[in-house]
Enzyme design. Sequence first.
Site, PDB file in Angstrom:
ATOM      1  N   GLN A  26       0.898  -1.161   0.008  1.00  0.00           N
ATOM      2  CA  GLN A  26      -0.076   0.025   0.065  1.00  0.00           C
ATOM      3  C   GLN A  26       0.835   1.151   0.097  1.00  0.00           C
ATOM      4  O   GLN A  26       1.607   1.225   1.088  1.00  0.00           O
ATOM      5  CB  GLN A  26      -0.793  -0.020   1.494  1.00  0.00           C
ATOM      6  CG  GLN A  26      -2.119   0.293   1.457  1.00  0.00           C
ATOM      7  CD  GLN A  26      -2.440   0.399   2.803  1.00  0.00           C
ATOM      8  OE1 GLN A  26      -2.805   1.517   3.362  1.00  0.00           O
ATOM      9  NE2 GLN A  26      -2.418  -0.651   3.840  1.00  0.00           N
ATOM     10  N   GLY A  27       0.714   2.074  -1.064  1.00  0.00           N
ATOM     11  CA  GLY A  27       1.638   3.168  -1.022  1.00  0.00           C
ATOM     12  C   GLY A  27       0.720   4.452  -0.770  1.00  0.00           C
ATOM     13  O   GLY A  27       0.550   5.283  -1.781  1.00  0.00           O
ATOM     14  N   SER A  65       1.132   6.455   2.419  1.00  0.00           N
ATOM     15  CA  SER A  65       1.937   7.653   3.462  1.00  0.00           C
ATOM     16  C   SER A  65       3.190   7.883   2.811  1.00  0.00           C
ATOM     17  O   SER A  65       3.860   7.175   1.754  1.00  0.00           O
ATOM     18  CB  SER A  65       2.401   6.978   4.693  1.00  0.00           C
ATOM     19  OG  SER A  65       1.179   6.368   5.319  1.00  0.00           O
ATOM     20  N   GLU A 124     -10.916  -0.525   4.402  1.00  0.00           N
ATOM     21  CA  GLU A 124      -9.809  -0.973   5.481  1.00  0.00           C
ATOM     22  C   GLU A 124     -10.457  -0.869   6.894  1.00  0.00           C
ATOM     23  O   GLU A 124     -10.112  -1.772   7.561  1.00  0.00           O
ATOM     24  CB  GLU A 124      -8.830  -0.094   5.480  1.00  0.00           C
ATOM     25  CG  GLU A 124      -7.442  -0.483   6.268  1.00  0.00           C
ATOM     26  CD  GLU A 124      -6.165   0.054   5.969  1.00  0.00           C
ATOM     27  OE1 GLU A 124      -6.046   0.970   5.019  1.00  0.00           O
ATOM     28  OE2 GLU A 124      -5.202  -0.371   6.464  1.00  0.00           O
ATOM     29  N   ASN A 135      -6.183   6.663  15.747  1.00  0.00           N
ATOM     30  CA  ASN A 135      -7.154   6.676  16.471  1.00  0.00           C
ATOM     31  C   ASN A 135      -7.766   8.043  16.914  1.00  0.00           C
ATOM     32  O   ASN A 135      -9.053   8.408  16.837  1.00  0.00           O
ATOM     33  CB  ASN A 135      -7.380   5.840  17.696  1.00  0.00           C
ATOM     34  CG  ASN A 135      -7.048   4.395  17.320  1.00  0.00           C
ATOM     35  OD1 ASN A 135      -7.210   3.959  16.383  1.00  0.00           O
ATOM     36  ND2 ASN A 135      -7.605   3.641  18.417  1.00  0.00           N
ATOM     37  N   GLU A 136      -7.033   9.037  16.883  1.00  0.00           N
ATOM     38  CA  GLU A 136      -7.231  10.368  17.106  1.00  0.00           C
ATOM     39  C   GLU A 136      -8.040  10.912  15.766  1.00  0.00           C
ATOM     40  O   GLU A 136      -9.214  11.623  15.932  1.00  0.00           O
ATOM     41  CB  GLU A 136      -5.890  11.437  17.145  1.00  0.00           C
ATOM     42  CG  GLU A 136      -5.322  11.286  18.510  1.00  0.00           C
ATOM     43  CD  GLU A 136      -4.558  10.045  18.616  1.00  0.00           C
ATOM     44  OE1 GLU A 136      -4.118   9.545  17.694  1.00  0.00           O
ATOM     45  OE2 GLU A 136      -4.131   9.647  19.791  1.00  0.00           O
TER      46      GLU A 136
HETATM   47  C1  FAD Z   1       2.592  -1.056  11.352  1.00  0.00           C
HETATM   48  C2  FAD Z   1       2.209  -0.186  10.382  1.00  0.00           C
HETATM   49  C3  FAD Z   1       2.010  -0.332   9.169  1.00  0.00           C
HETATM   50  C4  FAD Z   1       1.877   0.576   8.163  1.00  0.00           C
HETATM   51  N1  FAD Z   1       1.451   0.369   6.922  1.00  0.00           N
HETATM   52  C5  FAD Z   1       1.357   1.137   6.076  1.00  0.00           C
HETATM   53  C6  FAD Z   1       1.239   0.815   4.526  1.00  0.00           C
HETATM   54  O1  FAD Z   1       1.091  -0.321   4.292  1.00  0.00           O
HETATM   55  N2  FAD Z   1       1.037   1.780   3.790  1.00  0.00           N
HETATM   56  C7  FAD Z   1       0.911   3.048   4.011  1.00  0.00           C
HETATM   57  O2  FAD Z   1       0.919   3.902   3.175  1.00  0.00           O
HETATM   58  N3  FAD Z   1       1.064   3.535   5.456  1.00  0.00           N
HETATM   59  C8  FAD Z   1       1.148   2.719   6.139  1.00  0.00           C
HETATM   60  N4  FAD Z   1       1.329   2.825   7.826  1.00  0.00           N
HETATM   61  C9  FAD Z   1       1.442   4.514   7.992  1.00  0.00           C
HETATM   62  C10 FAD Z   1       0.219   4.719   8.870  1.00  0.00           C
HETATM   63  O3  FAD Z   1      -0.810   4.983   7.809  1.00  0.00           O
HETATM   64  C11 FAD Z   1       0.576   6.323   9.390  1.00  0.00           C
HETATM   65  O4  FAD Z   1       1.546   6.056  10.319  1.00  0.00           O
HETATM   66  C12 FAD Z   1      -0.536   6.997  10.028  1.00  0.00           C
HETATM   67  O5  FAD Z   1      -1.417   7.247   9.189  1.00  0.00           O
HETATM   68  C13 FAD Z   1       0.018   8.272  10.833  1.00  0.00           C
HETATM   69  O6  FAD Z   1       0.936   9.023  10.350  1.00  0.00           O
HETATM   70  P1  FAD Z   1       2.247   9.555  10.485  1.00  0.00           P
HETATM   71  O7  FAD Z   1       2.907   8.261  11.107  1.00  0.00           O
HETATM   72  O8  FAD Z   1       2.863  10.213   9.648  1.00  0.00           O
HETATM   73  O9  FAD Z   1       1.599  10.136  12.089  1.00  0.00           O
HETATM   74  P2  FAD Z   1       1.558  11.746  12.182  1.00  0.00           P
HETATM   75  O10 FAD Z   1       0.559  12.286  11.153  1.00  0.00           O
HETATM   76  O11 FAD Z   1       2.757  12.724  12.109  1.00  0.00           O
HETATM   77  O12 FAD Z   1       0.780  11.818  13.727  1.00  0.00           O
HETATM   78  C14 FAD Z   1       1.531  11.718  14.969  1.00  0.00           C
HETATM   79  C15 FAD Z   1       0.422  11.820  15.996  1.00  0.00           C
HETATM   80  O13 FAD Z   1      -0.258  13.189  15.843  1.00  0.00           O
HETATM   81  C16 FAD Z   1      -1.508  13.067  15.663  1.00  0.00           C
HETATM   82  N5  FAD Z   1      -2.216  13.748  14.937  1.00  0.00           N
HETATM   83  C17 FAD Z   1      -1.925  14.115  13.478  1.00  0.00           C
HETATM   84  N6  FAD Z   1      -2.834  14.960  12.865  1.00  0.00           N
HETATM   85  C18 FAD Z   1      -3.856  15.115  13.993  1.00  0.00           C
HETATM   86  C19 FAD Z   1      -4.982  15.869  13.828  1.00  0.00           C
HETATM   87  N7  FAD Z   1      -5.530  16.651  12.790  1.00  0.00           N
HETATM   88  N8  FAD Z   1      -5.741  15.673  15.015  1.00  0.00           N
HETATM   89  C20 FAD Z   1      -5.488  14.969  16.190  1.00  0.00           C
HETATM   90  N9  FAD Z   1      -4.220  14.289  16.135  1.00  0.00           N
HETATM   91  C21 FAD Z   1      -3.351  14.526  14.886  1.00  0.00           C
HETATM   92  C22 FAD Z   1      -1.631  11.615  15.333  1.00  0.00           C
HETATM   93  O14 FAD Z   1      -2.973  11.022  15.707  1.00  0.00           O
HETATM   94  C23 FAD Z   1      -0.555  10.696  15.832  1.00  0.00           C
HETATM   95  O15 FAD Z   1      -1.000  10.694  17.421  1.00  0.00           O
HETATM   96  C24 FAD Z   1       1.758   2.066   8.613  1.00  0.00           C
HETATM   97  C25 FAD Z   1       1.982   2.389   9.791  1.00  0.00           C
HETATM   98  C26 FAD Z   1       2.300   1.386  10.838  1.00  0.00           C
HETATM   99  C27 FAD Z   1       2.676   1.739  12.437  1.00  0.00           C
END
Ligand code: FAD
Lengths: 388, 352
Positions: free
Chosen positions: A125-126, A128, A243, A371-372
């Site tokens: 899945q691409g 992020s 999903e 979850n946020e």
């Molecule tokens: C095990 C695992 C597998 C994954 N697999 C994939 C995959 O296959 N393909 C893919 O594309 N991605 C994948 N991901 C990525 C995942 O979708 C992202 O990590 C997720 O969407 C959060 O983005 P971030 O890590 O950049 O965190 P950030 O967006 O930087 O968030 C950090 C913190 O800030 C909070 N935050 C950010 N914005 C807000 C807001 N507006 N309101 C409240 N809180 C906020 C978040 O809730 C979190 O607690 C995977 C992640 C994990 C951990």
Amino acid sequence: MHLNYTDKQNAFRAEVRAWLKDNVPSQPLNSYDTREGFEEHRAWERKLYDSRWSMVMWPEHLGGRGCDLIEWLIFEEEYYAANAPMRVNQNGQLLLGPTLMEFGSEEQKRHFLPRIASSEDMWAQGWSEPNAGSDMAAIRSKAIRDGDHYVVSGQKTWSTRASFADWTFGLFRSDPQSQRHHGLTYLMVPLDSPGVTIRPIKALNGKEAFAEIFFDEVRVPVEHRIGAEGQGWHVAMATAGFERGLLLRSPARFQQTAKRLVALYQANPQIAERDPGVRDAVIESWMGAQAYAQAAYHTVGLVEKGAKIGAEASINKIVWSELDLKMHETAMRILGAYGELRGTAPEAVDGGSWLEGFLFAQAGPIYAGTNEIQRNIIAERMLGLPKA
Amino acid sequence: MDFTFTEDQLAFREAISRFLMTEAPPEMLREIWETEEGRSPTMRRKMAEQGLTALSVPEAQGGLGMDDIAWSLMTQELGYYAIADSMADTAYVATGLLNALPAGTPRRDELLAQIAEGDVRIAVGHPVNPLVADVHLADVVLVEHQGEVHALSREQIGYERNPSIDSSRRLSRLSVTPNAESCLADAVHGRQAWDQTLNRGALAVAGQSLGLAQRMLDLSVDYVVQRKQFGKPIGSFQAVKHHLADVASKIEFAKPVLYRAAHALARGEAGAALCVSHAKLACCEAAWLAARHGIQVHGAMGYTWEVDLQMFMKRCWALDSSWGDRAFHKSRVAKAVLADDATIGPQYTFGS
Ligand SMILES: Cc1cc2nc3c(=O)[nH]c(=O)nc-3n(C[C@H](O)[C@H](O)[C@H](O)COP(=O)(O)OP(=O)(O)OC[C@H]3O[C@@H](n4cnc5c(N)ncnc54)[C@H](O)[C@@H]3O)c2cc1C
């Protein structure tokens, strides 16, 4: 309301059970977060497919059984009760598959769907990117049209098992002037294309569970686009719903964990004396898993009468991820000094599976939309609260 | 397998809801609660005219013959509008108790017919409740004595009132001297009926609590959309949103558990007690969270007598321990789930 299975459903359950009894590997497979384990899982998925158990809800011409949602729930119940291997191609089967069915061309459906069902193609899945996590509309990777190709450049990250997968699907900015969710295009890219570089990222457990994907002027044929150019956001949002909703985490998975937790508690009777709170946590875990299953049947009943799943999908996501955490935290409390032992340790309990599960449970509230973000969706779309 | 309600069941709920919305607004409840008796004969008569008291009385005795499943919807409405509990106790719990007694039981059919007509108020004294609700106005009090079922008139018992934080509650300590004449059923028939009655009482509390939770959530949503701080509605702040999103999640996931339990009870399933205890715990927990987060997002306003929220909060706090407190229900769940021969796991969502 009548909560009894029909004869047909009971017969289906018996058939699933019998097949699993004869076919589930007696030894657990290696982790699919390793190359070796990944291929073992691919072989298992192929075996499922050959007997039409891979995608039971897909129509027969795609190798499925045309099952309805109740039969799917029954299948999952038997699957988890039999301790069958975790499914490795969920990205293809639960996200891309339904997306293709809804938005793909006839040609794309014919070519890709059977290969997804059999796991001949494994998908990453691409979505992020380093600066587009929760804020997915901030993605910057580009796909610029050049004749009958798109030229793709940029970077994706956190892509689960991309090191081992064959293809990725994702969103790319096809209109360089565009902002946010406009001008995005949904593409499928073979990971062996020239210009693709994959850099594995080790997860908490030390395994290469995800990866960064770099695209350097990768030429992707226009036929690999799903939906119209610039309409990628719309297509992707439909996929995100699949999903988080029911399909990704069927209740049976958590009911089986709850059952194992009860057994773990019973095998360690002295824990209740040392920490009476543990019994409470065990009971709450069982009730949580049971409630999740009942909610699933309830939702299925409504869907079969024509309801659409809306913000409930976000509630599901929060509930299963927090339940999974709670169950594994409870297991760690019961295991006490043995909890930290890796699977290779001679004295590890249950092959270290509780520790593995505990580590993975940490990710539940983060992936598939944190979850946020889910709570924001519930508040805004279900309760109608104003945007910030 | 069909986990949904029939059109009829849903239509009846809708009708009752619309009726209570106009007939039982919070201002009216406040007025009633300030009276000595805390009950309005007019409202009660109107509810009987709507068919509420006749709901689960068998058709032979002039009722509608609906089962626990219908009540899992109806009790939510009673909770949502904070209708005092004598209605649930008479029309649902006492009716169920009488129904469970064998045909030919003295006074059974006569009492059922009177319930259907809305002519009688019944209080139920189950040993699980140390204090009994609504005795002060009851025409008949059904009490347990060594497993037997006894029916006494209010004049035949002694009772002492205990005021509650919930101004609508009217609780009494009973002193009764049952005799041969008051005995409706012996211990053999009585024990089973009392067990079911406990489950019905607990399920009625679960349903009401869920209705209360929904009301508190709705009140809170209305409030946070209107109330402004820092130049914006407070409902746009994430901390506030997340409090209410959590309440919504708890409610959504308690609902099917309640319905599952109602179904188990209606069908007399072996695992009904487990389902009911699960439902009561889940629904009461949702209600307590709705109260806690509700008062939080209302700020100091939530701590006043003036806001309507207080009535619903107090009701859910008060009901929480009636028909078995959390410890009681949790140990019933533990006993079932931790038993050596327990059938648990993915294949046993609906029993073995
Ligand atoms: C095990 C695992 C597998 C994954 N697999 C994939 C995959 O296959 N393909 C893919 O594309 N991605 C994948 N991901 C990525 C995942 O979708 C992202 O990590 C997720 O969407 C959060 O983005 P971030 O890590 O950049 O965190 P950030 O967006 O930087 O968030 C950090 C913190 O800030 C909070 N935050 C950010 N914005 C807000 C807001 N507006 N309101 C409240 N809180 C906020 C978040 O809730 C979190 O607690 C995977 C992640 C994990 C951990």
